[in-house]
Design a protein around this motif. Structure first.
Motif, PDB file in Angstrom:
ATOM      1  N   GLN A 122       0.808  -1.361  -0.016  1.00 37.30           N
ATOM      2  CA  GLN A 122      -0.104  -0.143  -0.013  1.00 37.30           C
ATOM      3  C   GLN A 122       0.852   1.287   0.022  1.00 37.30           C
ATOM      4  N   GLY A 123       0.475   2.350  -0.494  1.00 32.38           N
ATOM      5  CA  GLY A 123       0.987   3.481  -0.281  1.00 32.38           C
ATOM      6  C   GLY A 123       1.057   4.194  -1.832  1.00 32.38           C
ATOM      7  N   MET A 124       1.773   5.432  -1.922  1.00 29.23           N
ATOM      8  CA  MET A 124       1.802   6.308  -3.313  1.00 29.23           C
ATOM      9  C   MET A 124       3.255   6.254  -3.641  1.00 29.23           C
ATOM     10  N   ASN A 125       3.438   5.903  -4.579  1.00 28.44           N
ATOM     11  CA  ASN A 125       4.468   5.865  -5.585  1.00 28.44           C
ATOM     12  C   ASN A 125       5.989   5.163  -4.629  1.00 28.44           C
ATOM     13  N   ASN A 126       5.417   4.091  -4.240  1.00 26.67           N
ATOM     14  CA  ASN A 126       6.438   3.360  -3.597  1.00 26.67           C
ATOM     15  C   ASN A 126       6.935   2.109  -4.465  1.00 26.67           C
ATOM     16  N   SER A 363      -9.576  11.565   6.338  1.00 30.09           N
ATOM     17  CA  SER A 363      -8.080  11.228   5.981  1.00 30.09           C
ATOM     18  C   SER A 363      -7.845  10.722   4.667  1.00 30.09           C
ATOM     19  N   ASP A 364      -8.929  10.556   3.896  1.00 30.27           N
ATOM     20  CA  ASP A 364      -8.985   9.975   2.455  1.00 30.27           C
ATOM     21  C   ASP A 364      -8.092  10.582   1.660  1.00 30.27           C
ATOM     22  N   PRO A 365      -7.230   9.953   0.874  1.00 28.56           N
ATOM     23  CA  PRO A 365      -6.301  10.939   0.030  1.00 28.56           C
ATOM     24  C   PRO A 365      -7.092  11.816  -0.849  1.00 28.56           C
ATOM     25  N   MET A 368      -7.402  15.540  -0.014  1.00 31.03           N
ATOM     26  CA  MET A 368      -6.317  16.325  -0.141  1.00 31.03           C
ATOM     27  C   MET A 368      -6.421  17.545  -1.300  1.00 31.03           C
ATOM     28  N   PHE A 369      -7.236  17.094  -2.457  1.00 30.97           N
ATOM     29  CA  PHE A 369      -7.195  17.638  -3.578  1.00 30.97           C
ATOM     30  C   PHE A 369      -8.373  18.673  -3.721  1.00 30.97           C
TER      31      PHE A 369
ATOM     32  N   PRO B  92      -0.282  17.627  -1.249  1.00 22.15           N
ATOM     33  CA  PRO B  92      -0.753  16.845  -2.492  1.00 22.15           C
ATOM     34  C   PRO B  92      -0.169  16.613  -3.528  1.00 22.15           C
ATOM     35  N   ILE B  95       2.735  14.354  -2.845  1.00 25.59           N
ATOM     36  CA  ILE B  95       2.551  12.888  -2.947  1.00 25.59           C
ATOM     37  C   ILE B  95       2.178  12.531  -4.172  1.00 25.59           C
ATOM     38  N   SER B 102       5.144   7.503  -0.042  1.00 27.64           N
ATOM     39  CA  SER B 102       4.565   7.007   1.327  1.00 27.64           C
ATOM     40  C   SER B 102       4.240   5.338   1.109  1.00 27.64           C
ATOM     41  N   LYS B 103       4.606   4.854   2.108  1.00 27.60           N
ATOM     42  CA  LYS B 103       4.507   3.260   2.031  1.00 27.60           C
ATOM     43  C   LYS B 103       3.528   2.985   3.537  1.00 27.60           C
ATOM     44  N   GLY B 104       2.490   1.925   3.054  1.00 33.12           N
ATOM     45  CA  GLY B 104       1.649   1.803   4.145  1.00 33.12           C
ATOM     46  C   GLY B 104       0.511   2.603   3.828  1.00 33.12           C
ATOM     47  N   PRO B 105      -0.663   2.634   4.828  1.00 34.03           N
ATOM     48  CA  PRO B 105      -1.639   3.513   4.688  1.00 34.03           C
ATOM     49  C   PRO B 105      -1.592   4.728   4.695  1.00 34.03           C
ATOM     50  N   VAL B 106      -1.495   5.160   3.484  1.00 30.24           N
ATOM     51  CA  VAL B 106      -1.375   6.787   3.358  1.00 30.24           C
ATOM     52  C   VAL B 106      -2.498   7.651   4.099  1.00 30.24           C
ATOM     53  N   GLN B 107      -3.738   6.829   4.090  1.00 30.32           N
ATOM     54  CA  GLN B 107      -4.852   7.781   5.161  1.00 30.32           C
ATOM     55  C   GLN B 107      -4.427   7.738   6.284  1.00 30.32           C
ATOM     56  N   LEU B 110      -1.797  10.884   6.332  1.00 33.17           N
ATOM     57  CA  LEU B 110      -2.594  12.101   6.101  1.00 33.17           C
ATOM     58  C   LEU B 110      -3.296  12.714   7.414  1.00 33.17           C
ATOM     59  N   SER B 111      -4.010  12.000   7.872  1.00 39.12           N
ATOM     60  CA  SER B 111      -4.795  12.336   9.193  1.00 39.12           C
ATOM     61  C   SER B 111      -3.854  13.054  10.212  1.00 39.12           C
ATOM     62  N   LYS B 117       0.332  20.737  12.246  1.00 42.27           N
ATOM     63  CA  LYS B 117       0.593  22.104  11.599  1.00 42.27           C
ATOM     64  C   LYS B 117       1.111  23.166  12.393  1.00 42.27           C
TER      65      LYS B 117
END
Ligand SMILES: NC(=O)c1ccc[n+]([C@@H]2O[C@H](COP(=O)([O-])OP(=O)(O)OC[C@H]3O[C@@H](n4cnc5c(N)ncnc54)[C@H](O)[C@@H]3O)[C@@H](O)[C@H]2O)c1
Ligand SMILES: [Fe+2]
Lengths: 387, 136
Positions: A122-126, A363-365, A368-369, B92, B95, B102-107, B110-111, B117
């Protein structure tokens, strides 16, 4: 203008009957032992049989067939399919189905290529390497998964949707064959079409990643959908209408994979993860409320869309934007989609359950947008209005 | 040229920052509530920081290698981390484009973003102190 990155790595082959060339295309990509992924609905509707026949007739290819993908897929099924593919020594993947099948096949391909448990990727761009060649044949016109760089798979045990994002997840080739859509029932035609409509509208509203390249895809994609979705829903054998919705959904897919989506998708992912509601149907319910929430910051964008669709020539952005929201609602009604969340079988939630669901969405990706910052309270507000 | 001149300097800045976050009642309360374990992998120069909130009672902060198993891993250039804490990174976009991997549950990761902040305001002082120490 913002700096931007635009990527559309998937080769698209469109044509009536084009699905028959899947075997040739996979051979061209260097694959010879093909994992074919699909689901029971497609087996029953007879969509995959003629495609399988082409493979059986080709002596230079062997196949391993997995047709047990459940709606929204599931990590267990993905691990099972990957184990089967590894045992059979597959070196290429063909996905024939809607978004559930396409997403499952993408994640199966990760495990097939890299080994191990899919939860670990799982992940983004990994992902750092290309995966085994993959061809996608979409049989719904909606998700855009045939060109997108993401896949979502449900973790049923956890009540969540897992996200995989990488440029290597975009299929190498997608075959758009409108004849495969003829058997898609009206209800699913409408729901998947509204998923594509949501992609066009949410992606067009994203500010940080926008470019003229994505603008044209969203605008023209939405125009084609408004033009042909009612006809494709009422007359499923109208191939021109089917083609328009199919191409529009793919255009929207290229757009959102470069742009991102927004609060409507965040809510649909959270609700779908918890209650198993269909992605497109859930989006269609949330869309007008999400648009209304974002209106104060994106009225000029909605107005541009409304004018492009020739819904209005009103110079006032606010007024023109409201025309678009009203038209979206009318379209959903016209094609028979429910307008309330309660009609999807979602139970009434207690305050703590509501907060939990809104936190998931928050917290859903996708969130973000969203062009406007949305707090947990804001999300609860949208949810309650849609309920 | 990279903002951080060495791994030591980078680790020191990140460790101090996270200790300040830990000392902040509101930020630490929310981080502990998440029970998340996150590891940041920095490069150019190399650095590692692990934040372990798994027991929900005490935030543990480690630099360098260790055996804690993270749920989420984030990979970025040290310069990107610096810009992030200055509040200058569009997360955003970073990413989506792979600037932050990121690796693992991105959610889960992000939380935590809105939670930390307030630390943007703490960062410049910590960074400047480490730089002056080096210069001195
Ligand atoms: N990866 C992405 O970019 C992306 C984007 C949006 C949605 N999705 C995912 O896609 C999934 C939803 O996909 P979907 O809306 O395409 O539905 P689906 O794949 O879940 O299919 C729904 C039903 O339609 C049947 N069906 C599909 N095509 C048919 C045909 N031509 N004839 C007869 N029956 C047919 C299937 O058997 C299934 O029972 C969700 O899991 C969602 O998260 C992915
Ligand atoms: Fe979608």
């Amino acid at each position: 203008m913002n700096p931007f990155v635009f990527e559309a790595p998937t080769r698209i082959e469109y044509g009536e009957g084009m699905a028959a060339s899947a075997a040739e295309i996979l051979k061209g990509l260097g694959a010879s032992k093909i994992l074919i992924v699909s689901d029971q609905g497609l087996v029953k509707s007879g969509v995959i049989a003629p495609i399988l026949k082409c493979f059986q007739e080709d002596q230079s290819l062997s196949t391993s067939i997995f047709t047990d993908v459940p709606p929204d897929s599931d990590v267990t099924c993905v691990n099972k399919a990957a184990a089967q593919a590894a045992k059979d020594g597959c070196d290429g993947v063909l996905a024939i189905g809607g978004g559930s099948v396409l997403d499952a096949a993408k994640v199966v391909n990760i495990a097939l290529t890299l080994g191990g448990d899919v939860l670990d990727y799982q992940g983004m761009n990994n992902l750092t390497n290309r995966l085994k060649p993959m061809v996608a044949i979409p049989t719904t016109a909606g998700t855009g998964s045939e060109v997108s760089a993401v896949a979502m798979v449900r973790d049923v045990a956890e009540g969540k949707k897992l996200l995989y994002g990488s440029r290597f997840l975009a299929p190498d080739v997608s075959i758009l064959d409108p004849t495969l859509l003829v058997s898609l029932p009206a209800k699913l035609t409408a729901a998947t079409g509204l998923d594509a409509v949501t992609h066009c509208i949410e992606a067009y509203s994203v500010e940080v990643t926008r470019s003229p390249l994505t603008d044209v895809l969203c605008l023209e994609g939405l125009r084609l959908l408004f033009q042909s979705l009612p006809q494709a829903t009422k007359h499923g054998d109208d191939l021109e209408a089917r083609s328009n919705t199919m191409i529009a959904a793919t255009m929207a897919g290229i757009a959102f994979t470069n742009l991102g989506v927004g609060v409507v998708h965040a809510l649909a992912h959270a609700t779908g993860g918890q209650f198993g509601t269909h992605h497109g149907t859930t989006n269609s319910v949330f869309l007008p409320y999400g648009m209304q929430f974002n209106l104060e910051v994106v009225a000029p964008r909605y107005a541009t869309m409304a004018r492009y669709l020739k819904l209005t020539d009103d110079k006032n952005d606010e007024v023109a934007a409201q025309t678009l929201i009203a038209r979206v609602k009318a379209l959903s009604g016209e094609i028979g989609l429910p307008s309330r969340l309660r009609d999807l079988g979602v139970p009434a939630l207690k305050q703590d359950q509501l907060e939990n669901l809104a936190s998931l969405a928050n917290s859903d990706p996708a969130i973000m947008f969203n062009p406007k910052e949305a707090s947990v309270q804001d999300i609860i507000g949208i949810y309650e209005r849609a309920y | 040229m990279a903002i951080f001149t060495s791994t030591e300097q980078l680790n020191e800045v990140m460790e101090r920052l996270w200790n300040k976050i830990k000392a902040d009642p509101e930020m630490s309360r929310q981080l502990l509530k998440s029970k998340l374990t996150v590891r940041f992998y920095y490069r150019e120069p190399e650095g590692r920081l692990t934040l372990d909130c798994s027991d929900g009672k005490e935030m543990k902060i480690f630099t360098g290698e260790n055996n804690v198993k993270p749920v989420v891993e984030m990979f970025m250039k040290s310069d990107v981390a610096h810009e992030f804490w200055l509040g200058k990174v569009n997360v955003p976009v970073a990413i989506l484009s792979g600037k932050i991997v990121s690796k693992g549950p991105v959610q889960s990761a992000l939380s935590l973003l809105p939670v930390v902040k307030p630390a943007y305001a703490m960062y410049p002082e910590i960074f400047e102190a480490a730089r002056e120490k080096k210069a001195g």
